[in-house]
Design a protein around this motif. Structure first.
Motif, PDB file in Angstrom:
ATOM      1  N   UNK A 209     -71.624  20.340 -86.747  1.00  0.00           N
ATOM      2  CA  UNK A 209     -71.174  19.799 -85.465  1.00  0.00           C
ATOM      3  C   UNK A 209     -71.554  18.329 -85.323  1.00  0.00           C
ATOM      4  N   UNK A 210     -70.667  17.582 -84.663  1.00  0.00           N
ATOM      5  CA  UNK A 210     -70.957  16.175 -84.392  1.00  0.00           C
ATOM      6  C   UNK A 210     -72.032  16.073 -83.311  1.00  0.00           C
ATOM      7  N   UNK A 211     -72.875  15.067 -83.452  1.00  0.00           N
ATOM      8  CA  UNK A 211     -73.956  14.864 -82.487  1.00  0.00           C
ATOM      9  C   UNK A 211     -73.440  14.107 -81.262  1.00  0.00           C
ATOM     10  N   UNK A 212     -74.255  14.083 -80.215  1.00  0.00           N
ATOM     11  CA  UNK A 212     -73.907  13.307 -79.020  1.00  0.00           C
ATOM     12  C   UNK A 212     -73.766  11.833 -79.356  1.00  0.00           C
ATOM     13  N   UNK A 213     -74.627  11.351 -80.256  1.00  0.00           N
ATOM     14  CA  UNK A 213     -74.566   9.939 -80.664  1.00  0.00           C
ATOM     15  C   UNK A 213     -73.250   9.634 -81.356  1.00  0.00           C
ATOM     16  N   UNK A 214     -72.801  10.520 -82.227  1.00  0.00           N
ATOM     17  CA  UNK A 214     -71.535  10.317 -82.935  1.00  0.00           C
ATOM     18  C   UNK A 214     -70.349  10.374 -81.976  1.00  0.00           C
ATOM     19  N   UNK A 215     -70.387  11.286 -81.029  1.00  0.00           N
ATOM     20  CA  UNK A 215     -69.297  11.377 -80.046  1.00  0.00           C
ATOM     21  C   UNK A 215     -69.250  10.123 -79.178  1.00  0.00           C
ATOM     22  N   UNK A 216     -70.427   9.607 -78.829  1.00  0.00           N
ATOM     23  CA  UNK A 216     -70.492   8.379 -78.050  1.00  0.00           C
ATOM     24  C   UNK A 216     -69.937   7.208 -78.850  1.00  0.00           C
ATOM     25  N   UNK A 217     -70.285   7.157 -80.131  1.00  0.00           N
ATOM     26  CA  UNK A 217     -69.779   6.099 -81.000  1.00  0.00           C
ATOM     27  C   UNK A 217     -68.258   6.127 -81.084  1.00  0.00           C
ATOM     28  N   UNK A 218     -67.691   7.316 -81.214  1.00  0.00           N
ATOM     29  CA  UNK A 218     -66.238   7.447 -81.283  1.00  0.00           C
ATOM     30  C   UNK A 218     -65.580   6.899 -80.018  1.00  0.00           C
ATOM     31  N   UNK A 219     -66.125   7.242 -78.865  1.00  0.00           N
ATOM     32  CA  UNK A 219     -65.574   6.763 -77.590  1.00  0.00           C
ATOM     33  C   UNK A 219     -65.713   5.250 -77.465  1.00  0.00           C
ATOM     34  N   UNK A 220     -66.843   4.712 -77.932  1.00  0.00           N
ATOM     35  CA  UNK A 220     -67.058   3.264 -77.871  1.00  0.00           C
ATOM     36  C   UNK A 220     -66.064   2.522 -78.762  1.00  0.00           C
ATOM     37  N   UNK A 221     -65.786   3.062 -79.927  1.00  0.00           N
ATOM     38  CA  UNK A 221     -64.842   2.405 -80.828  1.00  0.00           C
ATOM     39  C   UNK A 221     -63.403   2.549 -80.352  1.00  0.00           C
ATOM     40  N   UNK A 222     -63.105   3.660 -79.695  1.00  0.00           N
ATOM     41  CA  UNK A 222     -61.789   3.808 -79.068  1.00  0.00           C
ATOM     42  C   UNK A 222     -61.611   2.740 -77.990  1.00  0.00           C
ATOM     43  N   UNK A 223     -62.651   2.538 -77.199  1.00  0.00           N
ATOM     44  CA  UNK A 223     -62.593   1.499 -76.156  1.00  0.00           C
ATOM     45  C   UNK A 223     -62.494   0.108 -76.771  1.00  0.00           C
ATOM     46  N   UNK A 224     -63.238  -0.125 -77.838  1.00  0.00           N
ATOM     47  CA  UNK A 224     -63.228  -1.439 -78.499  1.00  0.00           C
ATOM     48  C   UNK A 224     -61.827  -1.785 -79.010  1.00  0.00           C
ATOM     49  N   UNK A 225     -61.085  -0.780 -79.438  1.00  0.00           N
ATOM     50  CA  UNK A 225     -59.736  -0.989 -79.954  1.00  0.00           C
ATOM     51  C   UNK A 225     -58.680  -1.012 -78.847  1.00  0.00           C
ATOM     52  N   UNK A 226     -59.115  -0.853 -77.594  1.00  0.00           N
ATOM     53  CA  UNK A 226     -58.190  -0.930 -76.469  1.00  0.00           C
ATOM     54  C   UNK A 226     -57.243   0.247 -76.358  1.00  0.00           C
ATOM     55  N   UNK A 227     -57.688   1.435 -76.785  1.00  0.00           N
ATOM     56  CA  UNK A 227     -56.808   2.612 -76.774  1.00  0.00           C
ATOM     57  C   UNK A 227     -57.425   3.785 -76.008  1.00  0.00           C
ATOM     58  N   UNK A 228     -58.304   3.487 -75.049  1.00  0.00           N
ATOM     59  CA  UNK A 228     -58.924   4.555 -74.268  1.00  0.00           C
ATOM     60  C   UNK A 228     -57.888   5.407 -73.542  1.00  0.00           C
TER      61      UNK A 228
END
Length: 226
Positions: free
Chosen positions: A104-123
């Motif tokens: 299972x993915x950790x909370x840190x990894x899930x947070x990282x995914x959301x941050x990179x989605x936001x960084x790419x402007x595709x939230x």
């Protein structure tokens, strides 16, 4: 020490070289572009850098504590991959697989995914199905995925292939911003005119003894040739 060094490298398949006598050093923070015609061996070189293919001769050495499984990679897409039935979030999160411990993915990894989605402007696309996106949106998703695998080095194989001119410009600007924030970029391209605007070094696989530096690239812009 350089972050990545090729020494007397030959790359190819089944011990048959496609390219040989390759020598270069990539420093941390570089925007290093590998250029050449289609079919010239650029992707084979990229796969060797990633460790997906063994060198035919010579070596690829990594420095500064970099591990090959810590390199983010954005490959060229096939038609099948463009039609992949998963959400944007699921695809971006899958970029954390190299650091996955257990099932299972950790909370840190899930947070990282959301941050990179936001960084790419595709939230706003987070829950959309990947295959419903435009080509430019898909490339942003794959770039976010690659960022989940690295904070040091990003390898991009023809990241603007098939995109219209406006989206191409946006992608180059986005990659340039990532580089300006400290990420080392290694990019394959045959788009020399655009590459010259951003690269700190250009390695032409058809001219293996001629690596252009940022000063030489700037000079070539002024005279209109590279």
């Amino acid at each position: 020490m350089a972050i990545l060094t090729a020494k007397n490298l030959a790359v190819g398949y089944e011990k048959q070289p496609v390219l040989k006598d390759i020598n270069f050093k990539i420093e941390s923070g570089d925007y290093f572009c590998i250029v050449g015609e289609n079919g010239s061996g650029k992707t084979t070189l990229m796969k060797t850098i990633l460790g997906l293919l063994p060198p035919v001769e010579g070596s690829i050495e990594v420095g500064q504590g970099l591990m090959k499984n810590q390199i983010g990679y954005l490959p060229q897409q096939s038609d099948v991959q463009r039609d992949f039935p998963a959400t944007v979030y699921e695809i971006v999160l899958s970029g954390c697989q190299n650091s996955l411990k257990g099932f299972f993915y950790s909370k840190t990894q899930k947070k990282m995914a959301l941050e990179n989605i936001e960084k790419m402007g595709i939230s706003h696309l987070k829950n959309k199905c990947y295959r419903q996106l435009s080509g430019g949106q898909q490339q942003r998703v794959l770039l976010a995925r690659a960022l989940c695998a690295t904070t040091k080095v990003l390898l991009l194989d023809e990241p603007v292939a098939g995109l219209d001119p406006n989206v191409t410009k946006e992608m180059y600007e986005l990659i340039g911003q990532l580089n300006s924030q400290g990420l080392t970029v290694i990019m394959i391209s045959h788009d020399l005119e655009n590459v010259k605007k951003y690269a700190t070094a250009i390695f032409d696989v058809n001219k293996l003894d001629d690596i252009k530096t940022s000063d030489e690239i700037q000079s070539s812009k002024e005279v209109g040739a590279c």
